[in-house]
Design a protein around this motif. Structure first.
Motif, PDB file in Angstrom:
ATOM      1  N   GLY A 190       0.792  -1.227   0.000  1.00 33.18           N
ATOM      2  CA  GLY A 190       0.000   0.000   0.000  1.00 33.18           C
ATOM      3  C   GLY A 190       0.818   1.268   0.000  1.00 33.18           C
ATOM      4  N   LYS A 191       2.126   1.165  -0.211  1.00 30.28           N
ATOM      5  CA  LYS A 191       3.008   2.331  -0.130  1.00 30.28           C
ATOM      6  C   LYS A 191       3.269   3.002  -1.483  1.00 30.28           C
ATOM      7  N   TYR A 192       2.965   2.293  -2.583  1.00 30.24           N
ATOM      8  CA  TYR A 192       3.399   2.769  -3.891  1.00 30.24           C
ATOM      9  C   TYR A 192       2.229   2.897  -4.852  1.00 30.24           C
ATOM     10  N   THR A 193       2.364   3.840  -5.783  1.00 31.09           N
ATOM     11  CA  THR A 193       1.364   3.975  -6.832  1.00 31.09           C
ATOM     12  C   THR A 193       1.563   2.865  -7.863  1.00 31.09           C
ATOM     13  N   VAL A 194       0.571   2.682  -8.713  1.00 26.53           N
ATOM     14  CA  VAL A 194       0.675   1.668  -9.765  1.00 26.53           C
ATOM     15  C   VAL A 194       1.840   1.996 -10.691  1.00 26.53           C
ATOM     16  N   GLY A 195       2.028   3.271 -11.004  1.00 30.59           N
ATOM     17  CA  GLY A 195       3.141   3.672 -11.862  1.00 30.59           C
ATOM     18  C   GLY A 195       4.489   3.363 -11.240  1.00 30.59           C
ATOM     19  N   GLU A 196       4.615   3.594  -9.939  1.00 33.20           N
ATOM     20  CA  GLU A 196       5.872   3.296  -9.252  1.00 33.20           C
ATOM     21  C   GLU A 196       6.143   1.797  -9.235  1.00 33.20           C
ATOM     22  N   VAL A 197       5.095   1.030  -9.023  1.00 33.52           N
ATOM     23  CA  VAL A 197       5.255  -0.429  -9.039  1.00 33.52           C
ATOM     24  C   VAL A 197       5.648  -0.894 -10.438  1.00 33.52           C
ATOM     25  N   ALA A 198       4.990  -0.353 -11.467  1.00 33.45           N
ATOM     26  CA  ALA A 198       5.297  -0.736 -12.844  1.00 33.45           C
ATOM     27  C   ALA A 198       6.772  -0.539 -13.157  1.00 33.45           C
ATOM     28  N   ARG A 199       7.289   0.626 -12.837  1.00 38.82           N
ATOM     29  CA  ARG A 199       8.707   0.907 -13.134  1.00 38.82           C
ATOM     30  C   ARG A 199       9.638   0.073 -12.274  1.00 38.82           C
ATOM     31  N   SER A 200       9.186  -0.316 -11.093  1.00 32.89           N
ATOM     32  CA  SER A 200      10.021  -1.120 -10.195  1.00 32.89           C
ATOM     33  C   SER A 200      10.164  -2.559 -10.658  1.00 32.89           C
ATOM     34  N   VAL A 201       9.252  -3.012 -11.511  1.00 30.97           N
ATOM     35  CA  VAL A 201       9.332  -4.386 -12.006  1.00 30.97           C
ATOM     36  C   VAL A 201       9.638  -4.447 -13.497  1.00 30.97           C
ATOM     37  N   GLY A 202      10.145  -3.340 -14.053  1.00 27.63           N
ATOM     38  CA  GLY A 202      10.664  -3.396 -15.415  1.00 27.63           C
ATOM     39  C   GLY A 202       9.763  -2.864 -16.511  1.00 27.63           C
ATOM     40  N   TYR A 203       8.647  -2.221 -16.145  1.00 33.50           N
ATOM     41  CA  TYR A 203       7.746  -1.660 -17.149  1.00 33.50           C
ATOM     42  C   TYR A 203       7.774  -0.137 -17.064  1.00 33.50           C
TER      43      TYR A 203
END
Length: 285
Positions: free
Chosen positions: A238-251
């Motif tokens: 619950g700490k990150y936005t969808v965009g932050e998660v996307a970039r964190s996993v290579g997208y």
């Protein structure tokens, strides 16, 4: 660099657990790194993810490479050393318990014959699985035990004593395990499997065939599922936005990430994150 974690739970005094996970870790060894000769008072298993080295026990010196593991048994003198030119990266777990000898009797492993082939699904990511399980705030003991026993079942199946001793993986399995290590280490980057295959001296298409034969999925599909599992872990905090998660996993493109996430998990990442928040709220009511 070495990473080490301990199981915070211990068996009750006077009521020892039959088999109990003690600790786990992972290390990128420097050239020539040595351990021993010495003894341990617990059982310890190492899993070699890349590189090579030697293990010396009794009068035997065993050469090990990526895709193999070795068992250390209490009160037996072992010595192991990373290769000077291609030092190994390994992970490990330590455990103890009154039922461990019976478990070992179901395998072909002995104090002086401690080497076994890693499987391609559980052992390569056991360190990450245990580390992820250790983040649980509600049922930490159960999560750790579940992951640990899942490994034990696979380990016994891989080393069952009614099988002929396998010649340890040095060719095709080594390519698979090195590729798994590569994908796990670089999943958040723009990965080139062609360059990785070239670095190992193997054709990319041939590597894909070997990988799919071992894990039932091609490398690209494995990578996508691995990324989405990592995304679930991040979304669940619950700490990150969808965009932050996307970039964190290579997208780099959040829309592409959302489409891939829905394809794999059956719902958009925003819905998954919302559901996780609701579950956490219900738990704390």
């Amino acid at each position: 660099m070495s990473h080490f974690q301990c199981n915070p739970f211990r068996p009750l005094e006077g009521n020892p657990a039959s088999i109990h996970l003690l600790f786990w870790g992972k290390e990128d060894c420097v050239p020539g790194h040595t351990v021993g000769p010495g003894v341990r008072d617990v059982y310890k298993i190492h899993f070699i993810h890349k590189g090579k080295g030697i293990v010396r026990v009794g009068a035997d010196t065993l050469e090990l490479v990526a895709g193999q593991g070795f068992l250390i048994i209490p009160d037996v003198v072992y010595y192991y050393e990373a290769d000077d030119a291609d030092p190994w990266t390994y992970s490990w777990i330590g455990f103890q318990g009154e039922d461990v000898p019976e478990l070992l009797s179901r395998t072909y492993l002995t104090p002086t014959s401690p080497v076994f082939p890693m499987d391609n699904k559980i052992m390569p990511t056991l360190y990450e699985q245990l580390s992820s399980a250790s983040l649980s705030q509600i049922a930490l003991d159960l999560r750790l035990s579940s992951t640990f026993y899942d490994f034990l079942a696979t380990w016994v199946e891989t080393t069952q004593n009614n099988l002929p001793k396998m010649s340890m993986s040095r060719g095709q399995d080594r390519y698979v395990h090195q590729t798994l290590e590569f994908l796990h280490a670089h999943f958040c980057e723009d990965i080139s499997l062609a360059h990785h295959a070239e670095s190992m001296g193997i054709d990319r298409k041939h590597l894909s065939v070997l990988f799919k034969k071992a894990l039932d999925v091609p490398p690209r599909e494995y990578l996508m599922h691995y990324r989405m599992n990592k995304a679930c872990e991040l979304l669940g905090t619950g700490k990150y936005t969808v965009g932050e998660v996307a970039r964190s996993v290579g997208y780099q493109d959040p829309l592409l990430f959302s489409r891939m996430f829905k394809k794999v998990k059956g719902m958009p990442p925003s819905n998954y994150q919302h559901n996780q928040r609701e579950n956490q709220t219900l738990i704390h009511i």
